[in-house]
Design a protein around this motif. Structure first.
Motif, PDB file in Angstrom:
ATOM      1  N   ASN A 123      47.235  42.320  46.223  1.00 40.25           N
ATOM      2  CA  ASN A 123      46.118  43.007  46.870  1.00 40.25           C
ATOM      3  C   ASN A 123      44.910  43.062  45.939  1.00 40.25           C
ATOM      4  N   ILE A 124      43.755  43.341  46.511  1.00 39.84           N
ATOM      5  CA  ILE A 124      42.538  43.498  45.718  1.00 39.84           C
ATOM      6  C   ILE A 124      42.543  44.835  44.988  1.00 39.84           C
ATOM      7  N   ASN A 158      42.885  38.446  42.406  1.00 45.96           N
ATOM      8  CA  ASN A 158      41.422  38.475  42.415  1.00 45.96           C
ATOM      9  C   ASN A 158      40.885  38.613  40.993  1.00 45.96           C
ATOM     10  N   GLN A 161      36.040  41.841  39.622  1.00 52.32           N
ATOM     11  CA  GLN A 161      36.109  43.303  39.719  1.00 52.32           C
ATOM     12  C   GLN A 161      34.764  43.932  39.334  1.00 52.32           C
ATOM     13  N   TYR A 174      40.550  48.793  41.489  1.00 48.33           N
ATOM     14  CA  TYR A 174      40.949  47.394  41.383  1.00 48.33           C
ATOM     15  C   TYR A 174      42.283  47.275  40.640  1.00 48.33           C
ATOM     16  N   VAL A 196      37.199  38.697  46.422  1.00 53.26           N
ATOM     17  CA  VAL A 196      36.807  39.990  46.966  1.00 53.26           C
ATOM     18  C   VAL A 196      35.832  39.852  48.135  1.00 53.26           C
ATOM     19  N   HIS A 204      40.382  41.481  50.702  1.00 51.80           N
ATOM     20  CA  HIS A 204      40.130  40.068  50.462  1.00 51.80           C
ATOM     21  C   HIS A 204      39.045  39.540  51.400  1.00 51.80           C
TER      22      HIS A 204
END
Length: 217
Positions: A123-124, A158, A161, A174, A196, A204
């Protein structure tokens, strides 16, 4: 589903509505209750309660489990896992989306036995009540604790950030990559890309994610 009373008919209607050609299957063919044990020993029952996970605070979730322990799985789910060239898990909430499927005994065993590539999409951002303060290592450890091993050979994460998370999502943070995964060697590959969604940076960007997945399978 309330109109059809049949999950498979409901899924077919959903596929037609959104123009989906791929197969969509539920993880199990019977009703399953999702429960969790918190780090201080309390038990939480039901996906809705876990999804907000307020009852897990301030200690957090230790593990989840399902009832019945070994629910019925459609043979086509197991067949597709066995025949797949690539198995992709995520993105999605760790304790209410990903692990509840992975711990179903027949699915777990098929995943572990599969010789195909296995990709985890991280996940982000962390969900406040569910994975507060989790790093990449925390996700890996949680999966290990539930499956006994970490079965994925690739993790997509990802790398961007830099975008401030809006104040209304102030409890989201994040997900960071632990230094040990950058400094040392591990049995899985980490792919870092800017994934992101700039207007809602806790999620996402679907186009970026799709492009990254396609490029790495």
């Amino acid at each position: 589903m309330s109109r059809t009373k049949d999950i498979y008919k409901a899924l077919e209607v959903t596929k037609k509505m959104f123009g989906v050609e791929a197969d969509i299957f539920p993880a199990t063919d019977e009703r399953v209750r999702l429960s969790a044990v918190t780090k201080d020993g309390r038990r939480i029952h039901g996906e809705t309660a876990l999804d907000v996970a307020k009852y897990a605070e301030p200690y957090g979730i230790k593990k989840i489990y399902i009832t019945p322990k070994n629910p019925i799985v459609n043979p086509r789910v197991l067949h597709n896992l066995n025949e797949a060239d690539v198995i992709i898990c995520g993105p999605g909430d760790l304790y209410t989306n990903q692990l509840p499927v992975l711990i179903v005994p027949q699915i777990k065993q098929q995943l572990l036995n599969a010789t195909s590539r296995k990709i985890l999409i991280l996940n982000i951002a962390n969900k406040p009540h569910e994975t507060l303060g989790y790093s990449l290592g925390s996700f890996i450890n949680a999966i290990k604790e539930h499956l006994g091993v970490f079965p994925f050979d690739t993790i997509i994460v990802n790398s961007n950030q830099s975008i401030p998370i809006p104040s209304k999502y102030h409890r989201y943070t994040y997900i960071l990559i632990d230094d040990e995964f950058r400094a040392g060697k591990q049995q899985f590959k980490i792919i870092e890309e800017d994934l992101v969604q700039k207007n809602i940076p806790i999620y996402h960007n679907p186009e970026k994610l799709a492009e990254t997945v396609i490029k790495n399978i």
